[in-house]
Design an enzyme around this catalytic site. Structure first.
Site, mmCIF file in Angstrom:
data_model
loop_
_atom_site.group_PDB
_atom_site.id
_atom_site.type_symbol
_atom_site.label_atom_id
_atom_site.label_comp_id
_atom_site.label_asym_id
_atom_site.label_seq_id
_atom_site.Cartn_x
_atom_site.Cartn_y
_atom_site.Cartn_z
ATOM 1 N N THR A 40 0.876 -1.119 0.034
ATOM 2 C CA THR A 40 -0.079 0.007 0.152
ATOM 3 C C THR A 40 0.951 1.384 0.130
ATOM 4 O O THR A 40 0.570 2.291 -0.661
ATOM 5 C CB THR A 40 -0.892 -0.019 1.168
ATOM 6 O OG1 THR A 40 -1.709 -1.359 1.195
ATOM 7 C CG2 THR A 40 -1.733 1.283 1.207
ATOM 8 N N HIS A 43 1.954 2.027 -3.522
ATOM 9 C CA HIS A 43 0.891 2.536 -4.234
ATOM 10 C C HIS A 43 0.792 3.949 -3.974
ATOM 11 O O HIS A 43 0.603 4.710 -4.845
ATOM 12 C CB HIS A 43 -0.634 1.845 -3.768
ATOM 13 C CG HIS A 43 -0.723 0.611 -4.556
ATOM 14 N ND1 HIS A 43 -0.412 0.158 -5.820
ATOM 15 C CD2 HIS A 43 -0.954 -0.805 -3.987
ATOM 16 C CE1 HIS A 43 -0.921 -0.987 -6.058
ATOM 17 N NE2 HIS A 43 -1.195 -1.693 -4.932
ATOM 18 N N GLU A 62 2.816 -0.474 9.551
ATOM 19 C CA GLU A 62 3.407 -1.793 10.236
ATOM 20 C C GLU A 62 4.555 -1.239 10.787
ATOM 21 O O GLU A 62 5.736 -1.334 10.565
ATOM 22 C CB GLU A 62 3.901 -2.619 9.026
ATOM 23 C CG GLU A 62 3.139 -2.875 7.760
ATOM 24 C CD GLU A 62 3.639 -3.872 6.733
ATOM 25 O OE1 GLU A 62 3.048 -4.235 5.755
ATOM 26 O OE2 GLU A 62 4.990 -4.206 6.797
ATOM 27 N N CYS A 94 -21.873 4.390 12.003
ATOM 28 C CA CYS A 94 -22.288 3.954 10.577
ATOM 29 C C CYS A 94 -22.810 2.642 10.801
ATOM 30 O O CYS A 94 -22.542 2.001 11.532
ATOM 31 C CB CYS A 94 -21.085 4.009 9.709
ATOM 32 S SG CYS A 94 -19.833 2.674 9.716
#
Length: 347
Positions: A40, A43, A62, A94
Site C-alpha cells: 500500500t 501504491h 506496520e 455507521c
C-alpha cells in the site's frame, strides 16, 4: 529535532523535521522503532492514491515501538511499554459499525493513509489503537505483527480447517504469511509464485512452491488432490492471471479468498463458480483478536519474522528503500529504523 518521512507528490519522498506534538486526552506519544514498507505504501508512492492521501503525508502502518508519554485520561499504559498499533480509527455510528464490523467502517480512518503514519521519530495515536508486545519479542520482528494480522484475518475469513488443501497464489510478504498461518491451522499448503527468490524463501520455510511460468499449476493441483481440487485458494498476486489460477485450482464447493487489491475490474470464469458451486470471500484488514493472535504467532516463532526481513535502513534512507522495493529483485520486507540512534549514525 525529530524527523519524518513524507510523501509530497508522485514518486517523491523527503525526510523533514517534524513539528513537536503532545498527546491529548486519550492519546499516547510513541517512539516508533521499526516500520515496514508494504504494498500500500508503494501504491501511495506511485501516486495511485492521491485522491485519498493529503500531502505532505507521513506514511507507514506496520510498526513496533515504545510508549514515550501518555495523555490525560489514559490508563493501563506507561512510558517504556513495548507496543504495536492497530491503525484503525472508526466512527462507531455507521451501519457497518453498528453491525459489529468496525474494522470496515464506512468512514474508516486508516492511520498511515488517511492520517499521519509511523515513519517518524515521534507519533501521536489514540491509546485505543495500542496492542501490547511481550518484552521478550525483539522490536524488529514485532514490526511484522501487522501484516501477520492481515494473514490471520484472511485465513479466518476463508475458514481454513485442519487437513484442507490450500493454494496461495502470490508469494510476496502477505502471501507467505498466509501460507504460514494456514499451515499452523493444519492445512496442506502450496504457494504459486514466478519469482525464483520468493520461491526459494518459501521452500526454505518448509513450503512447497510452484512456478506458474513453467509449470501447469492446475495439473499439479489435480495430481496433489487426486483430481478433487483444493478446498481453499487465496488470490494475493493482484494479477489477472492470478485470478484465473485461483479459480481453476478449486474443487467442488471450494472457497476463493480475495486478498490482493485489484484496482481495475477483472474477468472471472463465472461458469466455474456455477459448475462447482464455488464461494468468493472478500478479506480486508483485521480486528483486535487477529492482532493479538498475530502477536502470539510472531512471539513463538510460528512466524519466523527474521527470515522475512531483507534489509533494515535508517529513516533518512527510506526514500531509496522505496525505490529498491519498486525495482523488485531479491527483496521481501524492508524495515525503516526510526530510532534516534540510527538517525544519529546516519547523519
Amino acid at each position: 529535532m525529530t524527523l519524518a518521512v513524507r510523501y509530497t507528490a508522485a514518486r517523491t519522498l523527503d525526510t523533514a523535521p517534524a513539528e513537536p506534538t503532545f498527546p491529548g486526552p486519550g492519546e499516547v506519544e510513541l517512539a516508533p522503532a521499526y516500520v515496514g514498507i508494504c504494498g500500500t505504501d508503494l501504491h501511495i508512492f506511485h501516486g495511485d492514491m492521491d485522491a485519498r492521501v493529503s500531502t505532505p503525508a507521513v506514511l507507514g502502518h506496520e510498526m513496533s515501538g515504545r510508549v514515550l508519554r501518555v495523555g490525560p485520561d489514559v490508563e493501563g499504559w506507561r512510558p517504556g511499554d513495548a507496543v504495536t498499533v492497530m491503525p484503525l480509527r472508526w466512527d462507531d455510528s455507521c451501519p457497518a459499525c453498528r453491525a459489529g464490523n468496525q474494522h470496515i467502517c464506512q468512514h474508516l480512518d486508516f492511520i498511515g493513509i488517511d492520517s499521519p503514519g509511523a515513519m517518524q521519530q515521534r507519533w501521536i495515536v489514540p491509546a485505543a489503537t495500542l496492542v501490547r508486545l511481550p518484552d521478550s519479542l525483539p522490536l524488529d520482528r514485532a514490526a511484522l505483527v501487522e501484516p501477520t494480522a492481515v494473514a490471520v484475518h484472511d485465513v479466518g475469513r476463508a475458514r481454513v480447517r485442519d487437513g484442507e488443501r490450500v493454494v496461495v497464489v502470490g508469494g510476496g510478504p502477505v502471501g507467505i504469511l498466509i501460507a504460514l498461518v494456514a499451515r499452523a491451522a493444519g492445512a496442506e499448503v502450496r504457494v504459486v509464485e514466478p519469482s525464483g527468490h520468493r520461491r526459494a524463501l518459501a521452500e526454505g520455510l518448509g513450503l512447497t512452491a510452484w512456478n506458474p511460468a513453467v509449470e501447469d499449476v492446475p495439473g499439479l493441483v489435480r495430481q496433489w488432490t487426486g483430481d478433487a481440487g483444493a478446498e481453499v485458494a487465496f488470490e494475493v498476486s493482484g494479477a489477472a492471471g492470478g485470478v484465473d489460477t485461483a479459480v481453476e485450482v478449486l474443487g467442488v464447493r471450494g472457497r476463493l479468498c480475495l486478498v490482493a487489491i485489484h484496482p481495475r475490474p477483472r474477468e472471472v470464469n463465472l461458469h466455474r463458480f456455477f459448475w462447482r458451486e464455488l464461494t468468493l470471500i472478500g478479506a480486508r484488514l483485521y480486528d483486535r483478536s487477529d492482532f493479538e493472535k498475530a502477536v502470539r504467532l510472531v512471539a513463538d516463532a510460528t512466524i519466523p519474522a527474521e527470515r522475512l526481513i531483507s534489509k533494515v535502513v535508517p529513516l533518512t534512507e527510506a526514500p531509496a528503500a522505496f525505490e529498491a522495493l519498486e525495482a523488485g529483485g531479491d527483496v521481501m520486507k524492508i524495515l525503516v529504523d526510526c530510532t534516534d540512534d540510527a538517525q544519529g549514525a546516519a547523519v
